[in-house]
Write a protein that holds these residues in place. Structure first.
Motif, PDB file in Angstrom:
ATOM      1  N   UNK A  23     -21.863  -5.224   8.128  1.00  0.00           N
ATOM      2  CA  UNK A  23     -21.254  -6.152   8.781  1.00  0.00           C
ATOM      3  C   UNK A  23     -20.155  -6.749   9.438  1.00  0.00           C
ATOM      4  N   UNK A  24     -18.946  -6.167   8.004  1.00  0.00           N
ATOM      5  CA  UNK A  24     -17.767  -6.191   8.945  1.00  0.00           C
ATOM      6  C   UNK A  24     -17.490  -5.930  10.043  1.00  0.00           C
ATOM      7  N   UNK A  25     -17.965  -4.831  10.847  1.00  0.00           N
ATOM      8  CA  UNK A  25     -17.767  -4.069  12.533  1.00  0.00           C
ATOM      9  C   UNK A  25     -18.613  -5.287  13.342  1.00  0.00           C
ATOM     10  N   UNK A  26     -19.002  -5.934  12.727  1.00  0.00           N
ATOM     11  CA  UNK A  26     -19.860  -6.705  13.416  1.00  0.00           C
ATOM     12  C   UNK A  26     -19.536  -7.959  13.550  1.00  0.00           C
ATOM     13  N   UNK A  27     -18.954  -8.700  12.671  1.00  0.00           N
ATOM     14  CA  UNK A  27     -18.875  -9.632  12.435  1.00  0.00           C
ATOM     15  C   UNK A  27     -17.596 -10.550  12.514  1.00  0.00           C
ATOM     16  N   UNK A  59      -5.857 -11.548  24.205  1.00  0.00           N
ATOM     17  CA  UNK A  59      -6.188 -10.365  23.926  1.00  0.00           C
ATOM     18  C   UNK A  59      -6.181  -9.654  25.210  1.00  0.00           C
ATOM     19  N   UNK A  60      -4.736  -8.746  25.088  1.00  0.00           N
ATOM     20  CA  UNK A  60      -4.134  -8.289  26.301  1.00  0.00           C
ATOM     21  C   UNK A  60      -4.731  -6.712  26.688  1.00  0.00           C
ATOM     22  N   UNK A  61      -5.678  -6.444  25.427  1.00  0.00           N
ATOM     23  CA  UNK A  61      -5.688  -5.081  25.972  1.00  0.00           C
ATOM     24  C   UNK A  61      -7.389  -5.284  26.503  1.00  0.00           C
ATOM     25  N   UNK A  82     -12.034  -4.896  21.033  1.00  0.00           N
ATOM     26  CA  UNK A  82     -14.452  -4.101  19.919  1.00  0.00           C
ATOM     27  C   UNK A  82     -13.967  -2.903  19.081  1.00  0.00           C
ATOM     28  N   UNK A  83     -13.398  -1.638  20.078  1.00  0.00           N
ATOM     29  CA  UNK A  83     -13.308  -0.933  19.111  1.00  0.00           C
ATOM     30  C   UNK A  83     -12.385  -0.981  17.458  1.00  0.00           C
ATOM     31  N   UNK A  84     -11.700  -1.498  17.982  1.00  0.00           N
ATOM     32  CA  UNK A  84     -10.270  -1.484  17.177  1.00  0.00           C
ATOM     33  C   UNK A  84     -10.309  -2.861  15.986  1.00  0.00           C
ATOM     34  N   UNK A  85     -11.136  -3.856  16.546  1.00  0.00           N
ATOM     35  CA  UNK A  85     -11.606  -5.051  15.464  1.00  0.00           C
ATOM     36  C   UNK A  85     -12.237  -3.827  14.432  1.00  0.00           C
ATOM     37  N   UNK A  91     -13.507  -1.154  13.759  1.00  0.00           N
ATOM     38  CA  UNK A  91     -13.130  -0.443  12.727  1.00  0.00           C
ATOM     39  C   UNK A  91     -12.639  -0.780  11.513  1.00  0.00           C
ATOM     40  N   UNK A  92     -11.471  -1.693  12.021  1.00  0.00           N
ATOM     41  CA  UNK A  92     -10.210  -2.320  11.494  1.00  0.00           C
ATOM     42  C   UNK A  92     -11.913  -2.767  10.455  1.00  0.00           C
ATOM     43  N   UNK A  93     -12.286  -3.626  10.862  1.00  0.00           N
ATOM     44  CA  UNK A  93     -13.277  -4.383   9.777  1.00  0.00           C
ATOM     45  C   UNK A  93     -14.261  -3.862   8.998  1.00  0.00           C
ATOM     46  N   UNK A  94     -14.864  -2.457   9.646  1.00  0.00           N
ATOM     47  CA  UNK A  94     -15.287  -1.846   9.126  1.00  0.00           C
ATOM     48  C   UNK A  94     -14.914  -1.851   7.475  1.00  0.00           C
ATOM     49  N   UNK A  95     -13.357  -1.152   7.600  1.00  0.00           N
ATOM     50  CA  UNK A  95     -12.496  -0.875   6.870  1.00  0.00           C
ATOM     51  C   UNK A  95     -12.427  -2.062   5.577  1.00  0.00           C
ATOM     52  N   UNK A  96     -11.831  -3.145   6.388  1.00  0.00           N
ATOM     53  CA  UNK A  96     -11.374  -4.391   5.271  1.00  0.00           C
ATOM     54  C   UNK A  96     -12.123  -4.831   4.753  1.00  0.00           C
ATOM     55  N   UNK A  97     -13.856  -5.453   5.462  1.00  0.00           N
ATOM     56  CA  UNK A  97     -14.373  -5.902   4.914  1.00  0.00           C
ATOM     57  C   UNK A  97     -15.029  -5.717   3.123  1.00  0.00           C
ATOM     58  N   UNK A  98     -15.019  -4.284   3.274  1.00  0.00           N
ATOM     59  CA  UNK A  98     -15.860  -3.619   2.068  1.00  0.00           C
ATOM     60  C   UNK A  98     -14.738  -3.644   1.087  1.00  0.00           C
ATOM     61  N   UNK A  99     -13.385  -3.477   1.624  1.00  0.00           N
ATOM     62  CA  UNK A  99     -12.230  -3.478   0.953  1.00  0.00           C
ATOM     63  C   UNK A  99     -12.088  -4.774  -0.038  1.00  0.00           C
ATOM     64  N   UNK A 100     -11.982  -5.761   1.044  1.00  0.00           N
ATOM     65  CA  UNK A 100     -12.651  -7.176   0.359  1.00  0.00           C
ATOM     66  C   UNK A 100     -12.952  -7.399  -0.780  1.00  0.00           C
TER      67      UNK A 100
END
Length: 174
Positions: free
Chosen positions: A112-116, A132-134, A140-143, A145-154
């Motif tokens: 859900x983090x990786x999607x939302x 969003x200059x890239x 999309x891939x960076x965000x 991957x980031x949120x796939x880690x961040x959301x469970x950590x939160x």
């Protein structure tokens, strides 16, 4: 159930105020949302530590993403704007309430983090003055991957702090 629905509605009101209004008087809306949240849905004693943790972590993550060129805000600041930090505060209000169901199993929080996460950034960027200059796929891939880690950590912080608060409450009763 009423408080959970109110939590979700308050989050959306705060999100739109931050993204549509940015800084200035619009920041009074998330401030009011947080006041309502702490007086009616939860309390600073129960969730203040979580809120501070989420805001600091979120501002650091977004500042890093800004520095590496994932997004750009108007102006010369090296830190994210205040309205984006307020969005992290809004997110913190949901972790133990309307989004609590997303914590377990951990793969669900990650998915859900990786999607939302990216959806929220893309929607916010389309509404606010955020570039969003890239290339879109790379962003999309960076965000994701980031949120796939961040959301469970939160969610992990929310769980730890909730357990600590419950232990303190039980100790005070004895």
């Amino acid at each position: 159930m009423t408080k959970m629905v109110a939590n979700a509605v308050l989050f959306q009101i705060g999100w739109f105020a931050c993204v549509l209004g940015g800084t200035g008087p619009w920041l009074l809306v998330p401030a009011a949302v947080l006041c309502i949240y702490f007086f009616w849905i939860s309390s600073w004693a129960a969730e203040g530590k979580l809120m501070v943790t989420v805001v600091l972590a979120g501002a650091a993550i977004d500042s890093f993403l800004m520095q590496v060129g994932v997004f750009e805000f108007p102006g010369e600041s090296k830190l994210v704007p205040l309205w984006l930090a307020a969005l992290w505060a809004m997110l913190a209000t949901t972790l133990n309430h309307c989004l609590a169901w997303t914590a377990r199993p951990i793969w669900l929080a990650s998915l859900l983090g990786a999607i939302s996460g990216p959806l929220s950034y893309f929607a916010g960027a389309a509404i606010a003055e955020v570039e969003l200059p890239l290339e879109q796929g790379m962003t999309l891939v960076i965000l994701a991957a980031t949120w796939a880690i961040v959301f469970p950590l939160l969610h992990g912080f929310a769980h730890i702090y909730r357990q600590q608060w419950l232990v303190r409450q039980m100790a005070q009763k004895n």
